[in-house]
Design a protein around this motif. Structure first.
Motif, PDB file in Angstrom:
ATOM      1  N   UNK A 159       0.834  -1.183   0.164  1.00 31.41           N
ATOM      2  CA  UNK A 159       0.106   0.033  -0.105  1.00 31.41           C
ATOM      3  C   UNK A 159       0.786   1.270   0.033  1.00 31.41           C
ATOM      4  N   UNK A 160       0.249   2.180  -0.621  1.00 28.46           N
ATOM      5  CA  UNK A 160       0.872   3.694  -0.463  1.00 28.46           C
ATOM      6  C   UNK A 160       1.159   4.468  -1.876  1.00 28.46           C
ATOM      7  N   UNK A 168       0.653   7.803  -1.670  1.00 30.04           N
ATOM      8  CA  UNK A 168      -0.510   8.287  -0.838  1.00 30.04           C
ATOM      9  C   UNK A 168      -0.006   8.606   0.523  1.00 30.04           C
ATOM     10  N   UNK A 169      -0.145   9.950   0.829  1.00 30.31           N
ATOM     11  CA  UNK A 169       0.301  10.317   2.010  1.00 30.31           C
ATOM     12  C   UNK A 169      -0.384  10.061   3.241  1.00 30.31           C
ATOM     13  N   UNK A 171       8.627   4.557   1.663  1.00 28.98           N
ATOM     14  CA  UNK A 171       8.890   4.536   0.216  1.00 28.98           C
ATOM     15  C   UNK A 171       9.898   3.506  -0.231  1.00 28.98           C
ATOM     16  N   UNK A 172      10.805   3.293   0.631  1.00 31.09           N
ATOM     17  CA  UNK A 172      11.960   2.155   0.395  1.00 31.09           C
ATOM     18  C   UNK A 172      11.190   0.606   0.399  1.00 31.09           C
ATOM     19  N   UNK A 173      10.028   0.533   1.232  1.00 36.35           N
ATOM     20  CA  UNK A 173       9.189  -0.518   1.305  1.00 36.35           C
ATOM     21  C   UNK A 173       8.636  -0.834  -0.234  1.00 36.35           C
ATOM     22  N   UNK A 174       7.869   0.386  -0.835  1.00 35.05           N
ATOM     23  CA  UNK A 174       7.284   0.296  -1.815  1.00 35.05           C
ATOM     24  C   UNK A 174       8.303   0.062  -2.926  1.00 35.05           C
ATOM     25  N   UNK A 204      -6.905  -1.877 -10.600  1.00 37.86           N
ATOM     26  CA  UNK A 204      -5.314  -2.152 -10.838  1.00 37.86           C
ATOM     27  C   UNK A 204      -4.234  -1.873  -9.898  1.00 37.86           C
ATOM     28  N   UNK A 205      -4.606  -0.914  -9.055  1.00 36.31           N
ATOM     29  CA  UNK A 205      -3.338  -0.186  -8.186  1.00 36.31           C
ATOM     30  C   UNK A 205      -3.038  -1.332  -7.148  1.00 36.31           C
TER      31      UNK A 205
END
Length: 738
Positions: free
Chosen positions: A298-299, A307-308, A317-320, A540-541
């Motif tokens: 998620x994010x 997604x803030x 962010x690193x996880x995504x 799709x997201x």
């Protein structure tokens, strides 16, 4: 006496008693029989009770399949000794999901009811055992048991459970092995009973993920696809850096499904679009199927925005980014706008534009690595992420990566090719809807405005006129009607002209109203496209999709695959130089061969041809004065007009020396006698000689041959042709030189 005493074997002198011993044995046997009978009698009621269930339904109260809200199928993977589960259920919001596949949306209402109907009314047949120790033999060991010994793995059955509202169990079966030589007969038992029965089963059940979801990934028709864009590139991990290489853009488009495809920047003189290749790509896009799904972290929204509300810091962010990289994708700042993010795919992109104003962007990532069960049943979110994260640093499976044992790490899907991760996004492009209507309100002509005003004033004046007012004299009225207007136009003509103006203006107004309606419909289509894009991006997201390997191959064609060369009738590609042919022809200076300009090139001017001849050739001009024989003229004039080369060939005899002088004689005949005299003098610059001749008649150049023959003396003056004159002149020149 002594004899009788010696034969007595009983030392005590008492007689033997065998009858008592026999009686003891008989009594013991009777006692055993009595005990056995007692035991059988004690167990007789229980046996009658169990055999009394034969022929009864397992779940007689389950009669309505529509009340089933959940299905769970559990088995044991005998190879990996781990449980596998497929489940589908109706969530609290009323939507159907597949919990075993990360709650992916399912199209399961009808499918579940159909499956539930097939288990309603299943009856107990013959009982084969009532002991739990016999369960492995018939394959009815419960897969939900806490502990299973290794020797029982092959005896574990498949457990089917249907639930209703409030998690109520409607029906549950443990289905074992198939009865030998009996179709549709299986060993079945109730999970709460040890007894195993033979039951007739015709269960319409599938545990394949694709049978419970809408597998059409994009849900588009091939006839609606109007644009196809290929971004042929790839990125490679080089240590801590990534390099994007081989970026090639290819764009194809068509106006409608009946039009031919056109490629941007294609040289249509030598190349054409490969109709079969693009048709196969379009059909594959229309039929693109989902083979599996994996949840995204998620994010990240469908429009590639962070997604803030979910992301708290750089760690998220690193996880995504790590999750994307594990599947073969990467986020980078856009080159056009650093504030926007761009998604880079490991194996390039494909964009498809449809007639409803939507662009579907497919980003191709890594090859899917996993077994068929992992593809169909799925893994937990954590386990799946860890596995793919471990593969992020490994070469792509399609590149032939091998483990230490030399075996390829990529598991193949049923079609024999590894699947492929796909990241899907949707954007709106109104240009695909056609040109936006631009209604312009027409301006009413001033003349019509004035005429309408006059008519309104006339009506108003008539209303104000008293009824008893004396009307004008009819003759005067008629005179007024026919009287010409100040512009000199009669009233009838003016009215006709105004009527024509009104008709034309009415058509313009009608077109304006049609354009306004078209604009409304256009804006409605744009709104519908925007709403659909939001809905699709929301779906799709959440997911990485896995598509079959053969479909991936049809979607990643190169520009060369989509283009073919235009060929001639003999198969030679248009635009390629013709092969050079070596012809063994006589030398150009050989006697009897005329000098001829190459086909398609302009013939040299007479002056140029004279210059090309030898210096001893200037006499041809004066000689014609001595003998302008008209008869030889037809031969050279007729031939040179179309083909000067053959002229010298028919007259090889006079070639020695005097004949070349006689040959040009016919040509000067076309020129006047006084003119040839000045010709020899300006031999170095023969240009002035042809100038006077074309002045009188420039056109006769097209018909020099026929004219000199009938009228050699009179016609030359009116129709002299400089071309025929010089053409034969140079031809004899090479003949005398040898």
């Amino acid at each position: 006496m002594s004899t009788s005493s010696a034969g007595n074997s009983n030392p005590t002198g008492k007689p033997q008693n065998n009858t008592g011993r026999t009686t003891i044995f008989v009594g013991a046997a009777v006692a055993c029989l009595a005990i056995t009978a007692a035991l059988q009698w004690a167990n007789r009621p229980e046996e009658i009770q169990e055999f009394g269930k034969v022929g009864e339904e397992f779940y007689p109260d389950f009669t309505d399949p529509t009340i089933a809200t959940a299905l769970a199928v559990k088995v044991i993977d005998s190879d990996n000794l781990k449980p596998l589960e497929f489940s589908v259920e109706q969530a609290s919001n009323g939507r159907w999901v597949i919990p075993s596949h990360h709650d992916y949306p399912a199209d399961a209402a009808d499918q579940l009811a159909k499956t539930a109907s097939s288990v309603i009314g299943i009856k107990r047949g013959a009982m084969v055992t009532r002991w739990a120790s016999d369960h492995p033999q018939y394959g009815v060991v419960d897969p939900e048991t806490d502990s299973v010994s290794v020797d029982e793995i092959d005896g574990i059955g498949k457990r089917l459970t249907f639930r209703g509202t409030n998690d109520e169990i409607l029906a549950s079966f443990i289905v074992g092995k198939k009865v030998d030589d009996q179709d549709s007969r299986y060993y079945v038992r109730h999970p709460g009973e040890d007894e195993t029965y033979i039951a007739e089963l015709d269960i319409d059940l599938s545990t394949k993920f694709s049978d419970w979801v809408k597998t059409d990934l994009l849900d588009v028709e091939g006839s609606d696809i109007l644009r196809v864009e290929l971004q042929d590139y790839s990125f490679e991990e080089r240590g801590m850096q990534l390099a994007v290489t081989n970026t090639i853009e290819t764009e194809l488009s068509r106006d409608s499904s009946t039009d031919d495809w056109k490629m941007k920047g294609l040289d249509v003189a030598t190349k054409q679009v490969n109709a079969e290749a693009i048709a196969e790509t379009v059909n594959t896009v229309a039929d693109l199927a989902i083979a599996g799904v994996r949840p995204k972290q998620p994010g990240l929204t469908g429009t590639l925005e962070l997604d803030r509300s979910v992301i708290a810091g750089q760690r998220d962010v690193d996880r995504i980014q790590a999750d994307l990289l594990a599947r073969g994708f990467l986020l980078q700042p856009s080159t056009s706008d650093p504030k926007q993010l761009r998604l880079i795919a490991r194996e390039g992109e494909l964009s498809v534009g449809t007639s409803d104003g939507l662009i579907y962007q497919l980003h191709f990532g890594r090859a899917f690595t996993g077994s068929d069960e992992e593809l169909e049943i799925g893994l937990s979110s954590e386990g799946d992420t860890e596995k793919d994260a471990d593969q992020a640093d490994a070469p792509d499976a399609t590149e032939g990566s091998e483990n230490e044992d030399g075996e390829n790490n990529a598991e193949e899907t049923p079609n024999g090719k590894p699947g492929r991760y796909v990241y899907v996004r949707v954007q709106v492009d109104p240009s695909l809807l056609g040109e936006k209507p631009n209604p312009v309100e027409p301006q009413k002509p001033a003349e019509l405005i004035e005429a309408d005003k006059e008519a309104a004033d006339a009506n108003e004046s008539e209303e104000k006129t008293p009824q008893d007012e004396t009307p004008q004299d009819e003759d005067a009225t008629e005179a007024t009607d026919t009287e010409a207007t100040p512009e000199g136009e009669s009233e009838e003509a003016k009215e006709a002209r105004l009527q024509q103006l009104r008709g034309a203006f009415a058509q313009i107004e009608q077109q304006y109203e049609a354009d306004k309606q078209a604009l409304v419909e256009y804006e409605q289509k744009v709104t519908a496209a925007e709403e659909k894009a939001v809905e699709l991006n929301r779906r799709f997201a959440l997911w990485y999709y896995v598509i079959p390997g053969d479909e991936y191959d049809n979607l990643t064609l190169s520009k060369e695959d989509l283009v073919t060369a235009i060929t001639t009738e003999d198969g030679t590609p248009v635009g390629e130089p013709m092969p050079q042919l070596q012809l063994n022809l006589p030398s150009a200076n050989a006697p009897g061969l005329p000098i001829q300009a190459p086909t398609g090139e302009p013939q040299p001017a007479p002056s140029e041809m004279r210059e090309a001849t030898t210096t001893d050739e200037p006499e041809p001009a004066p000689e014609p004065t001595s003998e302008p024989a008209p008869e030889p003229a037809p031969e050279p004039t007729s031939e040179p007009a179309s083909e000067p080369a053959p002229e010298p060939a028919p007259e090889p005899a006079p070639e020695p020396a005097p004949e070349p002088t006689s040959e040009p004689a016919p040509e000067p005949t076309s020129e006047p006698a006084p003119e040839p005299t000045p010709e020899p003098t300006p031999e170095p610059t023969p240009e002035p000689t042809p100038e006077p001749t074309p002045e009188p008649t420039p056109e006769p150049t097209s018909e020099p041959a026929p004219e000199p023959t009938p009228e050699p003396t009179s016609e030359p003056t009116s129709e002299p042709t400089p071309e025929p004159t010089p053409e034969p002149t140079p031809e004899p020149a090479p003949e005398p030189t040898p």
